[in-house]
Design a protein around this motif. Structure first.
Motif, PDB file in Angstrom:
ATOM      1  N   ALA A 137       0.821  -1.215   0.000  1.00  0.00           N
ATOM      2  CA  ALA A 137       0.000   0.000   0.000  1.00  0.00           C
ATOM      3  C   ALA A 137       0.855   1.265   0.000  1.00  0.00           C
ATOM      4  O   ALA A 137       0.307   2.372  -0.011  1.00  0.00           O
ATOM      5  CB  ALA A 137      -0.936  -0.011   1.219  1.00  0.00           C
ATOM      6  N   ARG A 138       2.150   1.089   0.068  1.00  0.00           N
ATOM      7  CA  ARG A 138       3.093   2.208   0.116  1.00  0.00           C
ATOM      8  C   ARG A 138       2.696   3.200   1.218  1.00  0.00           C
ATOM      9  O   ARG A 138       2.474   4.378   0.978  1.00  0.00           O
ATOM     10  CB  ARG A 138       3.173   2.903  -1.235  1.00  0.00           C
ATOM     11  CG  ARG A 138       3.641   1.994  -2.341  1.00  0.00           C
ATOM     12  CD  ARG A 138       4.115   2.804  -3.532  1.00  0.00           C
ATOM     13  NE  ARG A 138       4.344   1.993  -4.689  1.00  0.00           N
ATOM     14  CZ  ARG A 138       5.319   1.106  -4.860  1.00  0.00           C
ATOM     15  NH1 ARG A 138       6.153   0.872  -3.907  1.00  0.00           N
ATOM     16  NH2 ARG A 138       5.454   0.453  -5.986  1.00  0.00           N
ATOM     17  N   THR A 139       2.604   2.608   2.447  1.00  0.00           N
ATOM     18  CA  THR A 139       2.215   3.405   3.612  1.00  0.00           C
ATOM     19  C   THR A 139       3.094   3.039   4.794  1.00  0.00           C
ATOM     20  O   THR A 139       3.942   2.143   4.698  1.00  0.00           O
ATOM     21  CB  THR A 139       0.713   3.195   3.940  1.00  0.00           C
ATOM     22  OG1 THR A 139       0.322   4.118   4.951  1.00  0.00           O
ATOM     23  CG2 THR A 139       0.421   1.777   4.373  1.00  0.00           C
ATOM     24  N   ASP A 140       2.869   3.708   5.922  1.00  0.00           N
ATOM     25  CA  ASP A 140       3.677   3.396   7.114  1.00  0.00           C
ATOM     26  C   ASP A 140       3.050   2.220   7.887  1.00  0.00           C
ATOM     27  O   ASP A 140       1.957   1.765   7.586  1.00  0.00           O
ATOM     28  CB  ASP A 140       3.836   4.628   8.007  1.00  0.00           C
ATOM     29  CG  ASP A 140       2.519   5.150   8.564  1.00  0.00           C
ATOM     30  OD1 ASP A 140       1.610   4.346   8.823  1.00  0.00           O
ATOM     31  OD2 ASP A 140       2.407   6.378   8.766  1.00  0.00           O
ATOM     32  N   MET A 141       3.787   1.765   8.889  1.00  0.00           N
ATOM     33  CA  MET A 141       3.371   0.578   9.663  1.00  0.00           C
ATOM     34  C   MET A 141       2.072   0.812  10.447  1.00  0.00           C
ATOM     35  O   MET A 141       1.258  -0.088  10.565  1.00  0.00           O
ATOM     36  CB  MET A 141       4.498   0.137  10.610  1.00  0.00           C
ATOM     37  CG  MET A 141       5.743  -0.355   9.898  1.00  0.00           C
ATOM     38  SD  MET A 141       5.452  -1.850   8.932  1.00  0.00           S
ATOM     39  CE  MET A 141       5.546  -3.082  10.209  1.00  0.00           C
TER      40      MET A 141
END
Length: 171
Positions: free
Chosen positions: A151-155
């Protein structure tokens, strides 16, 4: 067998729960049987509360005594119940002080053994639960990493996405 030898053997037998592989019911029969052997009692029995607080009669020196105990527990009346409620010895034979102290010591050591066994069992159960939680956490963190990358996001966002998916799909 000499009385002193029987007493010593009894306390060694009562220490069995301190090692693995003992039979709890056998442990409970030892003090009942030894009170008859060593102290010359006509019959003895043990009454214990189960996990729900209900009294049980798990061990006695004879079938007759066991039947008497079970009837006392069922009818909630008799010397075993009196002993349980008061915390004092219930002896019809009017034991000598030293014999009463010895009988109490046997019961105390058996109690320590039972409590020790319960502690070990609880510790093993908690350890197993912690291992499952740890292994689950490792898998969850791996899934978070995969979702975060995809998702190309943070944890934190990946964790929220996984939580939302699990909630929506009842997982």
């Amino acid at each position: 067998m000499a009385r002193g030898h029987l007493i010593a053997r009894t306390f060694v037998e009562l220490a069995d729960p301190l090692v693995e592989g003992y039979d709890p019911l056998e442990l409970l029969h030892h003090p009942a049987e030894r009170c008859v052997e060593v102290l010359g009692m006509a019959g003895t029995g043990l009454v214990l509360a189960d996990a729900r607080g209900q009294l049980q009669a798990p061990a006695s020196s004879s079938e007759r005594t066991h039947l008497d105990e079970r009837l006392e527990v069922q009818h909630e009346d008799g010397p075993c119940l009196d002993c349980w409620c008061s915390g004092e010895a219930a002896a019809e034979d009017h034991l000598a002080d030293t014999d009463q102290v010895l009988a109490q010591a046997m019961a105390d050591v058996a109690t320590i053994g039972i409590l020790h066994e319960r502690f070990i069992a609880r510790r093993e159960r908690v350890t197993g639960q912690l291992e499952v939680a740890f292994n689950t956490r490792v898998v969850l963190e791996q899934a978070e990493g995969v979702v975060a990358e995809a998702a190309r996001t943070d944890m934190d966002k990946a964790f929220a996405l996984l939580g939302g998916y699990a909630w929506h799909h009842d997982l």
